[in-house]
Design a protein around this motif. Sequence first.
Motif, PDB file in Angstrom:
ATOM      1  N   SER B 229      43.290 -32.330   6.943  1.00 60.28           N
ATOM      2  CA  SER B 229      43.192 -30.872   7.125  1.00 60.28           C
ATOM      3  C   SER B 229      42.846 -30.190   5.816  1.00 60.28           C
ATOM      4  N   CYS B 230      43.497 -30.605   4.721  1.00 59.62           N
ATOM      5  CA  CYS B 230      43.229 -29.965   3.429  1.00 59.62           C
ATOM      6  C   CYS B 230      41.766 -30.144   3.035  1.00 59.62           C
ATOM      7  N   ILE B 231      41.257 -31.361   3.199  1.00 53.85           N
ATOM      8  CA  ILE B 231      39.858 -31.605   2.840  1.00 53.85           C
ATOM      9  C   ILE B 231      38.940 -30.755   3.708  1.00 53.85           C
ATOM     10  N   MET B 232      39.250 -30.675   4.996  1.00 52.50           N
ATOM     11  CA  MET B 232      38.409 -29.882   5.894  1.00 52.50           C
ATOM     12  C   MET B 232      38.466 -28.402   5.528  1.00 52.50           C
ATOM     13  N   ILE B 233      39.646 -27.924   5.099  1.00 55.10           N
ATOM     14  CA  ILE B 233      39.770 -26.521   4.694  1.00 55.10           C
ATOM     15  C   ILE B 233      38.858 -26.257   3.503  1.00 55.10           C
ATOM     16  N   LEU B 234      38.892 -27.153   2.516  1.00 56.27           N
ATOM     17  CA  LEU B 234      38.080 -26.943   1.324  1.00 56.27           C
ATOM     18  C   LEU B 234      36.582 -27.003   1.656  1.00 56.27           C
ATOM     19  N   LEU B 235      36.207 -27.946   2.506  1.00 59.82           N
ATOM     20  CA  LEU B 235      34.797 -28.030   2.908  1.00 59.82           C
ATOM     21  C   LEU B 235      34.373 -26.759   3.638  1.00 59.82           C
ATOM     22  N   ALA B 236      35.236 -26.318   4.566  1.00 58.18           N
ATOM     23  CA  ALA B 236      34.908 -25.108   5.333  1.00 58.18           C
ATOM     24  C   ALA B 236      34.857 -23.898   4.411  1.00 58.18           C
ATOM     25  N   ASP B 237      35.751 -23.867   3.423  1.00 58.19           N
ATOM     26  CA  ASP B 237      35.794 -22.773   2.461  1.00 58.19           C
ATOM     27  C   ASP B 237      34.454 -22.657   1.749  1.00 58.19           C
ATOM     28  N   TYR B 238      33.967 -23.822   1.288  1.00 57.02           N
ATOM     29  CA  TYR B 238      32.689 -23.826   0.579  1.00 57.02           C
ATOM     30  C   TYR B 238      31.554 -23.428   1.516  1.00 57.02           C
ATOM     31  N   ALA B 239      31.554 -24.012   2.703  1.00 57.92           N
ATOM     32  CA  ALA B 239      30.475 -23.739   3.652  1.00 57.92           C
ATOM     33  C   ALA B 239      30.424 -22.247   4.003  1.00 57.92           C
ATOM     34  N   LEU B 240      31.591 -21.655   4.256  1.00 58.76           N
ATOM     35  CA  LEU B 240      31.621 -20.236   4.633  1.00 58.76           C
ATOM     36  C   LEU B 240      31.164 -19.358   3.484  1.00 58.76           C
ATOM     37  N   ALA B 241      31.590 -19.716   2.272  1.00 58.37           N
ATOM     38  CA  ALA B 241      31.184 -18.916   1.110  1.00 58.37           C
ATOM     39  C   ALA B 241      29.675 -18.982   0.949  1.00 58.37           C
ATOM     40  N   ALA B 242      29.117 -20.189   1.100  1.00 57.61           N
ATOM     41  CA  ALA B 242      27.676 -20.350   0.936  1.00 57.61           C
ATOM     42  C   ALA B 242      26.917 -19.595   2.021  1.00 57.61           C
ATOM     43  N   LEU B 243      27.474 -19.567   3.223  1.00 58.73           N
ATOM     44  CA  LEU B 243      26.769 -18.936   4.339  1.00 58.73           C
ATOM     45  C   LEU B 243      26.910 -17.422   4.354  1.00 58.73           C
TER      46      LEU B 243
END
Lengths: 267, 245
Positions: B229-243
């Motif tokens: 979950s933590c890894i997915m949160i960080l990935l999603a965090d980056y993806a959302l920021a980029a988008l």
Amino acid sequence: MIEFKNIKKRFGDKVVLDGVSHVMETGKTNLIIGTSGSGKTVLQKCLVGLFEPDEGEIIYDGRSFTDMSQEERKLLRQQIGMLFQGSALFDSMTVEENIQFPLNMFTNDSNSKKLQRVNEVLERVNLVGSNKKKPSEISGGMKKRVGIARAIVLNPKYLFCDEPNSGLDPKTSMVIDKLIKELTTEYNITTIINTHDMNSVMEIGDNILYMVNGKKEWTGNSKDIIFSDNKQLNEFIFASEFLQDAKTMRMLEAQGKMDGNGNMVNK
Amino acid sequence: MNFFTHFGKYLLMLKGMISKPENAKVYWKEFMHQCSDIGVGSLGIVCIISLFMGAVSTVQTAYQLVSPLISKTTIAQIVRDTVILEFAPTLVCIVLAGVVGSKIASELGNMRVSEQIDALEIMGINTKTFLVMPKIAAAIVTIPLMVILAMALGIYGGRLAGEASNILSADTYDRGLMQNFMPYNVTFALIKAYTFAFIISSIPAYFGYFVQGGSLEIGRSSTKSVVVSCIMILLADYALAALLL
Ligand SMILES: Nc1ncnc2c1ncn2[C@@H]1O[C@H](COP(=O)(O)OP(=O)(O)O)[C@@H](O)[C@H]1O
Ligand SMILES: [Mg+2]
């Protein structure tokens, strides 16, 4: 009546059920017996659909369970009660809430009516007054009885019990056996019991399926067992010298060569 | 099992979860119960970390902005934006992944191992719908609310620390808060919060629901679920920021 034909089930390379067929009769206590690991639990779980058999057909009173859709199975399951080996009580709920749960889910009765039914079954399993206890606060035998109460609260047509008396003292396990037997005849339930308990076999064995390595080895009732010359069955049921003596006595008694008090009859 | 098998099974679980409840009243009760478990249960820890993260941001921002040319109100602006954009949603959700995630995974794992899930299934209940859906729904309702609370408390914590360590007065801080405020930041933070809430509840539910074995495996899969979950949160965090930024 539950009929199953040629049930096969494997896990990976391991064949657990190798073509078992049998008929479980209504109003009788049908026993599946066999050593640990012979596939009793897997067979029971296949019959209720918790495992999907690789091959074979299962028929509930003329309706093919194998061909049913998920929705039809869900409906049928409301007529099935099951007692699990470890009781499987919901440990966040009290005894009362456990038993009331199926009522809450599947009836629209008023609270007082539901409570009345809960108390009815609690009385049936001899647990009056344990309503507010948590599963962690009661003994193994009581847990089994709560499990039975939960299984019968919706008046099931089919009752499955997986080793209802494993881990219990002989007296408690006899009480449980008697209870299951009574419920079965009283409500005309098709009851299927997994056991390797010698006492249960002799006391409530109306229709016995003896399995060895996932295959049907022998069938009959508790009387037939005395006269069976199946070597594996004899070794399994009459494992100790004491039990072998008991068998001999019963045989002599049945043949009229010995009376009920163990005295030889001279003819 | 490789990643794709897991992912496929996860999607099937989510699909299987969508079905008509057998009894709306019982489901509603379960949903409320989960809201109180997930929401109220982790309120304390959320309050504590948000107060402190706000306080620490103020002190550290002041320490980095030594130039007298920069107005003190800037500190408040920086604290406000970092708290709203990153600290409140991401940090709080990472902590909640530990608190809520391990709880969901071990609860479901225990129910699986002790055959309680089988017992429900045999009663004719769709266990994915009954056990998983209320948890995800409760997380999606309560976690964004906690993130909003964390924003407010974080900013308030910064204000307290600013005063306590004589960095800037509450007045200056408040004036700073009003400058260059972009409401979109809050929207963005909430989008993040909803995404993370879904991750925090559905991934541990998957790991718990499909546990095989005994109590050892419950612990193992609960730990695994938190890490994933933590890894997915960080990935999603980056993806959302980029988008979205
Ligand atoms: N989920 C499973 N996965 C793999 N093997 C299993 C599973 N369940 C049971 N088995 C195997 O099937 C065999 C029969 O088990 P079981 O039906 O539980 O025996 P018992 O007759 O004691 O109830 C055992 O060898 C067991 O290891
Ligand atoms: Mg077994």
